[in-house]
Design a protein around this motif. Structure first.
Motif, PDB file in Angstrom:
ATOM      1  N   SER A   5      56.011  33.665  27.780  1.00 43.45           N
ATOM      2  CA  SER A   5      56.719  33.736  26.501  1.00 43.45           C
ATOM      3  C   SER A   5      56.679  32.409  25.751  1.00 43.45           C
ATOM      4  CB  SER A   5      58.176  34.171  26.720  1.00 43.45           C
ATOM      5  OG  SER A   5      58.834  33.300  27.629  1.00 43.45           O
ATOM      6  N   SER A   6      56.806  31.297  26.493  1.00 37.76           N
ATOM      7  CA  SER A   6      56.745  29.990  25.821  1.00 37.76           C
ATOM      8  C   SER A   6      55.349  29.724  25.273  1.00 37.76           C
ATOM      9  CB  SER A   6      57.159  28.876  26.784  1.00 37.76           C
ATOM     10  OG  SER A   6      56.279  28.801  27.893  1.00 37.76           O
ATOM     11  N   ASN A   7      54.335  30.174  26.007  1.00 42.94           N
ATOM     12  CA  ASN A   7      52.959  30.009  25.538  1.00 42.94           C
ATOM     13  C   ASN A   7      52.704  30.819  24.275  1.00 42.94           C
ATOM     14  OD1 ASN A   7      52.855  30.057  28.779  1.00 42.94           O
ATOM     15  ND2 ASN A   7      51.448  28.505  27.994  1.00 42.94           N
ATOM     16  N   ILE A   8      53.302  32.007  24.219  1.00 41.13           N
ATOM     17  CA  ILE A   8      53.149  32.846  23.026  1.00 41.13           C
ATOM     18  C   ILE A   8      53.707  32.115  21.808  1.00 41.13           C
ATOM     19  CG2 ILE A   8      53.853  35.001  21.917  1.00 41.13           C
ATOM     20  CD1 ILE A   8      53.877  36.278  24.719  1.00 41.13           C
ATOM     21  N   GLY A   9      54.881  31.505  21.976  1.00 41.73           N
ATOM     22  CA  GLY A   9      55.470  30.734  20.884  1.00 41.73           C
ATOM     23  C   GLY A   9      54.593  29.571  20.477  1.00 41.73           C
ATOM     24  N   ASN A  10      54.053  28.857  21.480  1.00 41.61           N
ATOM     25  CA  ASN A  10      53.178  27.723  21.185  1.00 41.61           C
ATOM     26  C   ASN A  10      51.891  28.155  20.489  1.00 41.61           C
ATOM     27  OD1 ASN A  10      54.944  25.859  22.296  1.00 41.61           O
ATOM     28  ND2 ASN A  10      53.990  25.929  24.319  1.00 41.61           N
ATOM     29  N   LEU A  11      51.354  29.291  20.912  1.00 41.80           N
ATOM     30  CA  LEU A  11      50.139  29.803  20.280  1.00 41.80           C
ATOM     31  C   LEU A  11      50.390  30.140  18.817  1.00 41.80           C
ATOM     32  CD1 LEU A  11      48.807  32.099  23.152  1.00 41.80           C
ATOM     33  CD2 LEU A  11      47.569  30.162  22.165  1.00 41.80           C
ATOM     34  N   MET A  12      51.522  30.749  18.548  1.00 42.42           N
ATOM     35  CA  MET A  12      51.854  31.138  17.174  1.00 42.42           C
ATOM     36  C   MET A  12      52.078  29.908  16.286  1.00 42.42           C
ATOM     37  SD  MET A  12      54.333  34.431  17.880  1.00 42.42           S
ATOM     38  CE  MET A  12      54.527  34.778  16.141  1.00 42.42           C
ATOM     39  N   GLN A  13      52.558  28.814  16.905  1.00 47.47           N
ATOM     40  CA  GLN A  13      52.834  27.590  16.148  1.00 47.47           C
ATOM     41  C   GLN A  13      51.662  26.606  16.175  1.00 47.47           C
ATOM     42  OE1 GLN A  13      56.629  25.898  17.424  1.00 47.47           O
ATOM     43  NE2 GLN A  13      57.386  27.945  17.896  1.00 47.47           N
ATOM     44  N   GLY A  14      50.588  26.960  16.878  1.00 53.29           N
ATOM     45  CA  GLY A  14      49.437  26.075  16.979  1.00 53.29           C
ATOM     46  C   GLY A  14      49.674  24.877  17.867  1.00 53.29           C
ATOM     47  N   LYS A  15      50.608  24.967  18.811  1.00 54.26           N
ATOM     48  CA  LYS A  15      50.958  23.838  19.666  1.00 54.26           C
ATOM     49  C   LYS A  15      50.458  23.992  21.104  1.00 54.26           C
ATOM     50  CE  LYS A  15      55.246  22.850  17.115  1.00 54.26           C
ATOM     51  NZ  LYS A  15      56.730  22.746  17.237  1.00 54.26           N
TER      52      LYS A  15
END
Length: 201
Positions: free
Chosen positions: A182-192
């Motif tokens: 889930s944290s990776n999904i957030g990072n992917l969406m934010q380009g981080k």
């Protein structure tokens, strides 16, 4: 009773965190203290030691494969059928996610899930692995490859074998894998999100 014993053995096997064990053997920092803080092969790779990352990947994959393969090969004589295989699948995977030997702080389960799929059927594991490779090669995000492969794994199994208890287990395993990312999904969406091969900071 035999099913419960098989599940317990699978859970304990899954609880061996090869990222931590291999890092200690290679005298590296604990993978839970840098990078994504995830005890898995991708994070161990951030240490800069490729050999340690490979051994971590192989170890985490092998334990998933071994638990399922042993149940399929020898379970019948102990009354263990498809339902037991499905439960062992979940038990070894849960052991990796929440290992009793490491205060229930485990990895995200990508390598172990692949090992499980290879244990269930080599073609199933190969199809899922190819999916991961293609996505990672194209985008260089290990997490994105894992997410897409996890989504496709139940589809591949259903296409090859149809609905049965193992399909349900694979679906649950895939859902848990997505949840752990889930944290990776957030990072992917934010380009981080960190790209594969980037070293620890």
């Amino acid at each position: 009773m035999n099913t419960l014993l098989a599940m317990l053995a699978a859970y304990l096997l899954g609880s061996i965190s090869f990222a931590v064990v291999v890092s200690k053997l290679f005298r590296l920092s604990d993978p839970r203290t840098y990078g994504s803080k995830n005890p898995g092969a991708t994070n161990v790779l951030r240490s800069g030691n490729k050999a340690a990352a490979v051994f971590t990947l192989l170890g985490d994959g092998a334990k998933g494969w071994l638990a399922v393969w042993l149940t399929i090969q020898f379970g019948e004589q102990f009354g263990l059928g498809d339902t037991a295989v499905a439960l062992v699948t979940l038990a070894v995977f849960l052991g990796h996610l929440w290992p009793v030997f490491f205060k229930f702080v485990g990895g995200k389960g990508v390598a172990t899930a692949l090992g499980v799929l290879l244990g269930i059927n080599p073609w199933l594991g190969l199809a899922t692995l190819i999916t991961w490779i293609v996505v990672v090669y194209a985008f260089r995000y290990s997490s994105l490859g894992a997410l897409i492969a996890a989504i496709f794994a139940p589809f591949y199994y259903g296409l090859l074998f149809g609905p049965d208890p193992k399909l349900l287990a694979i679906f649950i395993m895939s859902a848990l894998l997505v949840y752990r990312h889930s944290s990776n999904i957030g990072n992917l969406m934010q380009g981080k999100e960190s790209r594969l091969g980037s070293k620890k900071k």
